[in-house]
Design a protein around this motif. Structure first.
Motif, PDB file in Angstrom:
ATOM      1  N   GLY A  56       0.773  -1.461  -0.292  1.00  0.00           N
ATOM      2  CA  GLY A  56       0.016   0.062  -0.179  1.00  0.00           C
ATOM      3  C   GLY A  56       1.298   1.271  -0.131  1.00  0.00           C
ATOM      4  O   GLY A  56       1.787   1.215   0.251  1.00  0.00           O
ATOM      5  N   THR A  58       0.292   5.956   0.185  1.00  0.00           N
ATOM      6  CA  THR A  58      -0.076   6.640   0.501  1.00  0.00           C
ATOM      7  C   THR A  58       1.151   8.434   0.898  1.00  0.00           C
ATOM      8  O   THR A  58       2.252   8.349   0.877  1.00  0.00           O
ATOM      9  CB  THR A  58      -1.075   6.786   2.677  1.00  0.00           C
ATOM     10  N   LYS A  90      -3.308   2.890   1.745  1.00  0.00           N
ATOM     11  CA  LYS A  90      -4.495   2.256   1.324  1.00  0.00           C
ATOM     12  C   LYS A  90      -4.300   0.988   0.106  1.00  0.00           C
ATOM     13  O   LYS A  90      -2.653   1.193  -0.331  1.00  0.00           O
ATOM     14  CB  LYS A  90      -5.806   3.516   0.483  1.00  0.00           C
ATOM     15  N   ASP A 106      -9.120  -5.234   0.484  1.00  0.00           N
ATOM     16  CA  ASP A 106      -8.528  -3.794   0.276  1.00  0.00           C
ATOM     17  C   ASP A 106      -8.361  -3.651   1.553  1.00  0.00           C
ATOM     18  O   ASP A 106      -9.331  -4.292   2.480  1.00  0.00           O
ATOM     19  CB  ASP A 106     -10.074  -2.801  -0.465  1.00  0.00           C
ATOM     20  N   ASN A 108      -5.992  -1.226   5.126  1.00  0.00           N
ATOM     21  CA  ASN A 108      -5.504  -0.275   5.687  1.00  0.00           C
ATOM     22  C   ASN A 108      -4.942  -0.225   6.390  1.00  0.00           C
ATOM     23  O   ASN A 108      -5.225  -0.744   7.483  1.00  0.00           O
ATOM     24  CB  ASN A 108      -6.502   1.568   5.730  1.00  0.00           C
TER      25      ASN A 108
END
Length: 191
Positions: A56, A58, A90, A106, A108
């Motif tokens: 992920g 960010t 994410k 998915d 986070n």
């Protein structure tokens, strides 16, 4: 069983500064930090050959404050504080078994990069010699865990238990002439 743990970051910090008077200057900035994380691991549970891949990224913002005080043209001290940056990544979590994708979701994740506090001093002894000193504290204890969430809530929390570190440095410059300067220094980091 950990296979890969990789965190990459890049920071740009727009700054403003203002000279309040002949002695004191202050500054402030907004560190804009990009963070990308990749974590992979294998496991024998719930079955041998299980493989997890989490990735992920960010962009998040912190703040930075600084000040410099000039006693005279030969002596100055400064202080700087850069806040921690609270990242909310994410990305995706893939679960596979023997190279066959079983599930993808998915996710986070929350990761806090540490704050730093530093102090520095500079003194020009004469036309040839200048001395400097620096102290910096990095608040690694704020990086206490990596928490991964999916739509159902907390999926995994990896405790880090890192400790704050201190950095000390002393240095000197010797000006050979207008074009050449020799630099000497020693430093210690208790990490």
């Amino acid at each position: 069983h950990g296979v890969t743990s990789k965190v990459t970051s890049a920071t740009a910090t727009p700054m403003i500064a203002y000279k309040l008077n002949d002695k004191l200057s202050v500054g402030a900035g907004l560190p804009i930090q990009y963070l990308k994380a990749k974590l992979t691991q294998t496991s024998d549970y719930p079955m041998a050959g299980t493989y997890n891949h989490l990735e992920g990224d960010t962009v998040d913002i912190g703040y930075q404050l600084g000040a410099m005080y000039e006693f005279n043209e030969n002596t100055r001290i400064g202080a700087n504080y850069r806040s921690e940056v609270n990242h909310k990544l994410k990305g995706d979590l893939d679960l596979s078994y023997n190279d066959m994708l079983l599930a993808s979701m998915d996710i986070n994740a929350r990761i806090d990069t540490p704050a730093t506090l530093s102090f520095g001093a500079f003194h020009k002894i004469n036309d040839k010699w200048e001395v400097m000193a620096e102290y910096q504290k990095v608040f690694w204890s704020s990086f206490d865990s990596i928490d991964v969430y999916n739509k159902g809530g907390l999926l995994k929390s990896d405790r880090q238990n890192w400790e704050d570190t201190n950095y000390y440095a002393l240095g000197a410059n010797y000006n050979l002439n207008d074009q050449w300067k020799l630099r000497f220094g020693v430093a210690h980091d208790d990490a």
